[in-house]
Design an enzyme around this catalytic site. Sequence first.
Site, short mmCIF file in Angstrom:
data_model
loop_
_atom_site.label_atom_id
_atom_site.label_comp_id
_atom_site.label_asym_id
_atom_site.label_seq_id
_atom_site.Cartn_x
_atom_site.Cartn_y
_atom_site.Cartn_z
N LYS A 102 -47.95 77.59 10.40
CA LYS A 102 -47.76 76.20 9.97
C LYS A 102 -46.32 75.96 9.52
CE LYS A 102 -48.86 74.61 5.62
NZ LYS A 102 -47.82 73.76 5.02
N ASN A 103 -45.83 76.81 8.63
CA ASN A 103 -44.54 76.51 8.01
C ASN A 103 -43.36 76.77 8.95
OD1 ASN A 103 -45.77 75.51 5.78
ND2 ASN A 103 -45.54 77.37 4.54
N CYS A 143 -48.19 69.31 -1.37
CA CYS A 143 -49.16 69.78 -2.37
C CYS A 143 -48.61 69.65 -3.78
CB CYS A 143 -49.50 71.25 -2.12
SG CYS A 143 -50.59 71.50 -0.73
N ASP A 166 -48.03 81.54 -1.29
CA ASP A 166 -49.07 80.81 -0.56
C ASP A 166 -50.37 81.60 -0.42
OD1 ASP A 166 -47.21 78.82 -0.33
OD2 ASP A 166 -46.63 79.30 1.72
N ARG A 197 -55.19 70.30 6.45
CA ARG A 197 -53.74 70.17 6.64
C ARG A 197 -53.14 71.47 7.14
NH1 ARG A 197 -51.30 69.51 1.60
NH2 ARG A 197 -49.60 70.21 2.90
N1 EPU Z 1 -36.24 74.55 -5.27
C1 EPU Z 1 -35.26 73.94 -6.00
N2 EPU Z 1 -34.41 73.07 -5.35
C2 EPU Z 1 -34.52 72.80 -4.03
C3 EPU Z 1 -35.52 73.44 -3.29
C4 EPU Z 1 -36.38 74.30 -3.93
O1 EPU Z 1 -35.14 74.15 -7.20
O2 EPU Z 1 -33.71 72.02 -3.52
C5 EPU Z 1 -37.15 75.49 -5.94
C6 EPU Z 1 -38.60 75.02 -5.92
O3 EPU Z 1 -38.86 74.17 -7.01
C7 EPU Z 1 -39.35 76.33 -5.97
C8 EPU Z 1 -38.45 77.30 -5.21
O4 EPU Z 1 -37.16 76.69 -5.19
O5 EPU Z 1 -39.47 76.76 -7.29
C9 EPU Z 1 -38.88 77.59 -3.79
O6 EPU Z 1 -39.04 76.38 -3.08
P1 EPU Z 1 -38.86 76.29 -1.49
O7 EPU Z 1 -37.80 75.30 -1.20
O8 EPU Z 1 -38.73 77.66 -0.95
O9 EPU Z 1 -40.24 75.67 -1.06
P2 EPU Z 1 -40.50 74.59 0.05
O10 EPU Z 1 -39.54 74.75 1.17
O11 EPU Z 1 -40.67 73.23 -0.55
C10 EPU Z 1 -42.03 76.09 1.50
C11 EPU Z 1 -43.43 76.02 2.02
C12 EPU Z 1 -44.41 76.22 0.88
C13 EPU Z 1 -44.14 77.56 0.21
C14 EPU Z 1 -42.67 77.65 -0.23
C15 EPU Z 1 -42.31 79.02 -0.77
C16 EPU Z 1 -43.20 74.47 3.83
C17 EPU Z 1 -43.47 73.12 4.38
N3 EPU Z 1 -43.64 74.71 2.61
O12 EPU Z 1 -41.92 75.05 0.56
O13 EPU Z 1 -45.69 76.27 1.49
O14 EPU Z 1 -44.96 77.70 -0.92
O15 EPU Z 1 -41.82 77.38 0.90
O16 EPU Z 1 -42.54 80.00 0.17
O17 EPU Z 1 -42.63 75.32 4.49
C18 EPU Z 1 -48.02 76.00 1.65
O18 EPU Z 1 -47.92 76.28 2.85
O19 EPU Z 1 -49.11 75.93 1.05
C19 EPU Z 1 -46.80 75.73 0.89
C20 EPU Z 1 -46.80 75.08 -0.26
#
Ligand code: EPU
Length: 418
Positions: free
Chosen positions: A22-23, A117, A305, A397
């Site tokens: 998915k991601n 989420c 996750d 989802r």
């Molecule tokens: N963070 C910041 N600033 C940013 C971006 C992130 O402070 O600009 C922090 C976040 O608050 C968090 C950490 O960095 O504490 C990691 O966030 P990340 O950006 O890696 O998460 P994301 O890209 O929003 C993706 C996955 C999530 C998964 C996380 C971590 C997607 C669409 N979502 O989220 O997946 O938990 O990486 O691996 O790729 C799921 O599939 O259930 C899901 C939530």
Amino acid sequence: MDKLIINGGKELFGSVDIGGAKNAAVAILPAAIMASENVCVIDNIPEIEDIQCEERIMESLGCKITRVKDSVTIDSTTLVNLNANTEDVRNMRASYYLIGALLGRFKKARVDLPGGCPIGVRPIDQHIKGFEALGANVKIEHGTVIVETDRLIGTNIYFDVVSVGATINVMLAATLAEGTTVLENAAKEPHVVDVANFLNTMGANIKGAGTDVIRITGVEKLTGCNYSVIPDQIEAGTYMIAAAACGGCVTVNNVIPKHLESISAKLVEMGAEVIEQDDSVTVKSNKTVKGVNIKTLPYPGFPTDVQQPMSTILCTAKGRSIINESIWESRFKHIDELKKMGACVKVEGRVAIIDGVSKLTGAIVKATDLRAGAAMVIAGLIAEGTTEVTSIEHIDRGYPHIENKFKALGADIRRESM
Ligand code: EPU
């Protein structure tokens, strides 16, 4: 609205096929927007609501999309609209990849802030920092991210936190920048590598994805290509945990075992048997597992996750387990639901202390988010009696055909309309 009805207590036997990640897919689809010539044919795209949502968004921008089973063809040469402002954009997380993709190809975009989420604050400051470093003007007005520039110029960017989203998003924009961009403290997740491989297949020049330094030499244009998405590490981990929790013997097919190492290692530490084959893993368990401690970390650490499904199995493990959730500050909402089933868990901030009980009992519980939903399904599978899982639109989802896959393994599970 549907719900899942589960009569627990059945051991699981057989094999399950894992879909595309998915991601990775939710980033690869928007990346396909960057192809100004030819179509992209992308295989192994999972049949999940987040993908359908993203397809609708891309069609609203003018892309032509056709799907045959798990193969999606995207023609982005017809894209005309640079304003992504539908409810779908605001509902899903990965819509933020449209910013990097549109900025890269058209040097401007207007994209509504994403949803996703409810697992924490989820800022996008690191994405913005990266776009600005490349020379874009970025502002947020009335809930819309507005980016524009005449030119994107490659530069060195050090991320303050390890972020999957920021790494991929800035990589997208930098692919079509002038000169070389170096991303430091980059995320190393398999889906980051998959997106880089996809971009390289379209003609990009990206090196180092999978390490914490990614070097991107900008190219003038990208063209459509054929590609196949990697298997879903998180879906695979969920079925591995379910097998260990329910007992039995399950082969999880179409996986890259290397991506599952942190999960396999924990299951072995708990007392389950995990046998790795070339592109599958087999989990054998007699249901009796022991408590372990877990800290979620960026890859190659234990994935956040999978934390929620893992905390479910630990509810009936022998002894005490301590889970430290270091990525998201609100990823324990499922614990209140598990307590309705008899779990003994204390949550203190980002730490959950789980004292194993002899059994969970069926109850009406809610999927509070995507992975919490998977956790509730596993809880229902191991519980005595009947469990009803509501709000399963969250599960849809991200998990393709979850009830059919578990049913094929011998679970007593069915979907009903509410
Ligand atoms: N963070 C910041 N600033 C940013 C971006 C992130 O402070 O600009 C922090 C976040 O608050 C968090 C950490 O960095 O504490 C990691 O966030 P990340 O950006 O890696 O998460 P994301 O890209 O929003 C993706 C996955 C999530 C998964 C996380 C971590 C997607 C669409 N979502 O989220 O997946 O938990 O990486 O691996 O790729 C799921 O599939 O259930 C899901 C939530």
